[in-house]
Scaffold this motif. Structure first.
Motif, PDB file in Angstrom:
ATOM      1  N   ALA A 101       0.838  -1.192   0.000  1.00 55.78           N
ATOM      2  CA  ALA A 101       0.000   0.000   0.000  1.00 55.78           C
ATOM      3  C   ALA A 101       0.877   1.248   0.000  1.00 55.78           C
ATOM      4  O   ALA A 101       2.038   1.218   0.421  1.00 55.78           O
ATOM      5  CB  ALA A 101      -0.907  -0.003   1.225  1.00 55.78           C
ATOM      6  N   SER A 102       0.312   2.356  -0.489  1.00 51.30           N
ATOM      7  CA  SER A 102       0.958   3.663  -0.418  1.00 51.30           C
ATOM      8  C   SER A 102      -0.082   4.688   0.004  1.00 51.30           C
ATOM      9  O   SER A 102      -1.248   4.588  -0.380  1.00 51.30           O
ATOM     10  CB  SER A 102       1.552   4.082  -1.769  1.00 51.30           C
ATOM     11  OG  SER A 102       2.599   3.238  -2.170  1.00 51.30           O
ATOM     12  N   VAL A 103       0.344   5.679   0.775  1.00 51.88           N
ATOM     13  CA  VAL A 103      -0.555   6.746   1.205  1.00 51.88           C
ATOM     14  C   VAL A 103       0.183   8.069   1.105  1.00 51.88           C
ATOM     15  O   VAL A 103       1.342   8.184   1.533  1.00 51.88           O
ATOM     16  CB  VAL A 103      -1.093   6.494   2.627  1.00 51.88           C
ATOM     17  CG1 VAL A 103       0.035   6.341   3.640  1.00 51.88           C
ATOM     18  CG2 VAL A 103      -2.047   7.593   3.056  1.00 51.88           C
ATOM     19  N   THR A 104      -0.458   9.071   0.500  1.00 53.39           N
ATOM     20  CA  THR A 104       0.134  10.397   0.384  1.00 53.39           C
ATOM     21  C   THR A 104      -0.036  11.146   1.695  1.00 53.39           C
ATOM     22  O   THR A 104      -1.162  11.322   2.173  1.00 53.39           O
ATOM     23  CB  THR A 104      -0.503  11.181  -0.761  1.00 53.39           C
ATOM     24  OG1 THR A 104      -0.325  10.452  -1.979  1.00 53.39           O
ATOM     25  CG2 THR A 104       0.118  12.559  -0.907  1.00 53.39           C
ATOM     26  N   CYS A 105       1.073  11.590   2.273  1.00 50.93           N
ATOM     27  CA  CYS A 105       1.035  12.292   3.560  1.00 50.93           C
ATOM     28  C   CYS A 105       1.202  13.792   3.405  1.00 50.93           C
ATOM     29  O   CYS A 105       0.710  14.555   4.248  1.00 50.93           O
ATOM     30  CB  CYS A 105       2.136  11.747   4.472  1.00 50.93           C
ATOM     31  SG  CYS A 105       1.961   9.996   4.876  1.00 50.93           S
ATOM     32  N   ILE A 106       1.916  14.222   2.374  1.00 50.14           N
ATOM     33  CA  ILE A 106       2.141  15.651   2.114  1.00 50.14           C
ATOM     34  C   ILE A 106       1.928  15.893   0.635  1.00 50.14           C
ATOM     35  O   ILE A 106       2.431  15.137  -0.194  1.00 50.14           O
ATOM     36  CB  ILE A 106       3.569  16.091   2.506  1.00 50.14           C
ATOM     37  CG1 ILE A 106       3.828  15.873   4.002  1.00 50.14           C
ATOM     38  CG2 ILE A 106       3.801  17.562   2.148  1.00 50.14           C
ATOM     39  CD1 ILE A 106       5.282  16.050   4.398  1.00 50.14           C
ATOM     40  N   GLN A 107       1.184  16.939   0.298  1.00 46.07           N
ATOM     41  CA  GLN A 107       0.953  17.272  -1.106  1.00 46.07           C
ATOM     42  C   GLN A 107       0.981  18.786  -1.242  1.00 46.07           C
ATOM     43  O   GLN A 107       0.293  19.495  -0.506  1.00 46.07           O
ATOM     44  CB  GLN A 107      -0.396  16.727  -1.587  1.00 46.07           C
ATOM     45  CG  GLN A 107      -0.678  16.936  -3.056  1.00 46.07           C
ATOM     46  CD  GLN A 107      -1.926  16.201  -3.517  1.00 46.07           C
ATOM     47  OE1 GLN A 107      -2.461  15.356  -2.806  1.00 46.07           O
ATOM     48  NE2 GLN A 107      -2.401  16.527  -4.707  1.00 46.07           N
ATOM     49  N   GLY A 108       1.800  19.282  -2.168  1.00 46.10           N
ATOM     50  CA  GLY A 108       1.887  20.722  -2.349  1.00 46.10           C
ATOM     51  C   GLY A 108       2.818  21.054  -3.483  1.00 46.10           C
ATOM     52  O   GLY A 108       2.798  20.403  -4.530  1.00 46.10           O
ATOM     53  N   THR A 109       3.640  22.075  -3.295  1.00 45.61           N
ATOM     54  CA  THR A 109       4.589  22.498  -4.314  1.00 45.61           C
ATOM     55  C   THR A 109       5.954  22.698  -3.694  1.00 45.61           C
ATOM     56  O   THR A 109       6.095  22.852  -2.482  1.00 45.61           O
ATOM     57  CB  THR A 109       4.138  23.800  -4.991  1.00 45.61           C
ATOM     58  OG1 THR A 109       4.016  24.833  -3.999  1.00 45.61           O
ATOM     59  CG2 THR A 109       2.811  23.622  -5.702  1.00 45.61           C
ATOM     60  N   VAL A 110       6.962  22.701  -4.563  1.00 46.17           N
ATOM     61  CA  VAL A 110       8.336  22.922  -4.136  1.00 46.17           C
ATOM     62  C   VAL A 110       8.994  23.877  -5.117  1.00 46.17           C
ATOM     63  O   VAL A 110       8.702  23.837  -6.328  1.00 46.17           O
ATOM     64  CB  VAL A 110       9.098  21.579  -4.049  1.00 46.17           C
ATOM     65  CG1 VAL A 110       9.205  20.905  -5.394  1.00 46.17           C
ATOM     66  CG2 VAL A 110      10.474  21.757  -3.424  1.00 46.17           C
ATOM     67  N   LEU A 111       9.845  24.770  -4.632  1.00 41.11           N
ATOM     68  CA  LEU A 111      10.596  25.673  -5.474  1.00 41.11           C
ATOM     69  C   LEU A 111      11.878  24.976  -5.883  1.00 41.11           C
ATOM     70  O   LEU A 111      12.739  24.697  -5.051  1.00 41.11           O
ATOM     71  CB  LEU A 111      10.899  26.973  -4.710  1.00 41.11           C
ATOM     72  CG  LEU A 111      11.678  28.053  -5.470  1.00 41.11           C
ATOM     73  CD1 LEU A 111      10.849  28.581  -6.648  1.00 41.11           C
ATOM     74  CD2 LEU A 111      12.056  29.191  -4.536  1.00 41.11           C
TER      75      LEU A 111
END
Length: 283
Positions: free
Chosen positions: A272-282
């Motif tokens: 299984a996989s679970v997304t813990c952080i989602q956003g953007t990066v510079l």
């Protein structure tokens, strides 16, 4: 990389080989890595301070759905297991649609790797072992010293190279695996994976621990590449059934679960996989 080249890119941090957030092995994924140099990728992977960081790119092989580059804090890997599953999970979550329904084809340094859905999880086809042979007497002695075990407790020890240069060690029981207190200096530069069976009727079939050299030897929470090699080794020798579940990370307070299944001429390694952080990066 100059400041003028920086731009905002989608970024995910995924926990792999666990359905419970923060109990598996974390992976950083840069979703759109076009235009980044190898130097920039390596610098960012070092900065994340995770075992691996991946960068998703358009494929160069028309058979592939996407291309991934896999970096540790200090080097690029041609293949690694938990980055494969975490990258596939992220590519799908970001809207990727495979050319063939139900099967992804990942392009990486080791070639093309198939990834499929299996019982609600993603699973990759274990790549072929490029080195598969018993270790010699000197390496065996180094293993016994590094694991602080008597020589006769190693039921088998073999090279299991599928990108990372793993040495696999088979012990008699999961309890022996969990009791290891390694001598990291004696381990030297060996990448060592240790596996032992649980008692019949247990929730899982095998216990796994892996030790990776670097600036300081570390124990990896959950390791797809080693489990892929170990599955080929153990199923091929009749020491493991064609379908089993391995636990890894127990000694670190994690709850990694690796689901292994042989079928159709392949050995599939899933989790299984679970997304813990989602956003953007510079970047």
């Amino acid at each position: 990389m100059t400041s003028e080249s920086l731009r905002i890119r989608p970024f995910h941090q995924v926990d792999v080989f666990s359905a419970q957030p923060y109990r598996g092995n974390p992976l950083a994924v840069v979703v759109d890595a076009e235009g980044l140099s190898s130097e920039a990728m390596q610098h960012f992977a070092h900065w994340t301070n995770l075992s691996e960081t991946t960068f998703l790119l358009p494929p160069t092989d028309p058979r592939a759905d996407y291309r991934v580059r896999i970096f540790t804090g200090s080097e690029e890997f041609p293949f690694a297991g938990h980055p494969t599953l975490g990258s596939a999970h992220t590519w799908l979550q970001a809207g990727g649609e495979p050319k063939t329904d139900g099967v992804l084809v990942q392009e990486c340094g080791a070639g093309l790797v198939r990834v499929k859905h299996d019982a609600g999880r993603l699973a990759f086809a274990a790549p072929p072992l490029t080195r598969f042979e018993p270790v010699d007497a000197d390496v065996r002695s180094q293993l016994t010293a590094g694991l602080r075990l008597p020589e006769d407790s190693l039921l088998d020890a073999s090279w299991l190279v599928n990108g990372p240069e793993w040495v696999g060690v088979l012990l008699e029981s999961a309890e022996q695996v969990l009791a290891i207190e390694p001598d990291l200096v004696a381990m030297g530069d060996l990448k060592v994976g240790v596996i032992g069976p649980h008692e019949p009727g247990s929730d899982v079939d095998f216990e796994v621990r892996t030790f990776i050299p670097g600036d300081a030897m570390v124990e990896d929470p959950v390791t797809g590449s080693f489990n892929a090699g170990a599955a080929q080794w153990l199923i091929g020798s009749g020491r493991a059934p064609e379908e089993y579940v391995a636990a890894q990370g127990t000694a670190l307070g994690r709850a990694g679960r690796i689901h292994v299944k042989a079928g159709g001429g392949d050995i599939w390694v899933g989790g299984a996989s679970v997304t813990c952080i989602q956003g953007t990066v510079l970047l």
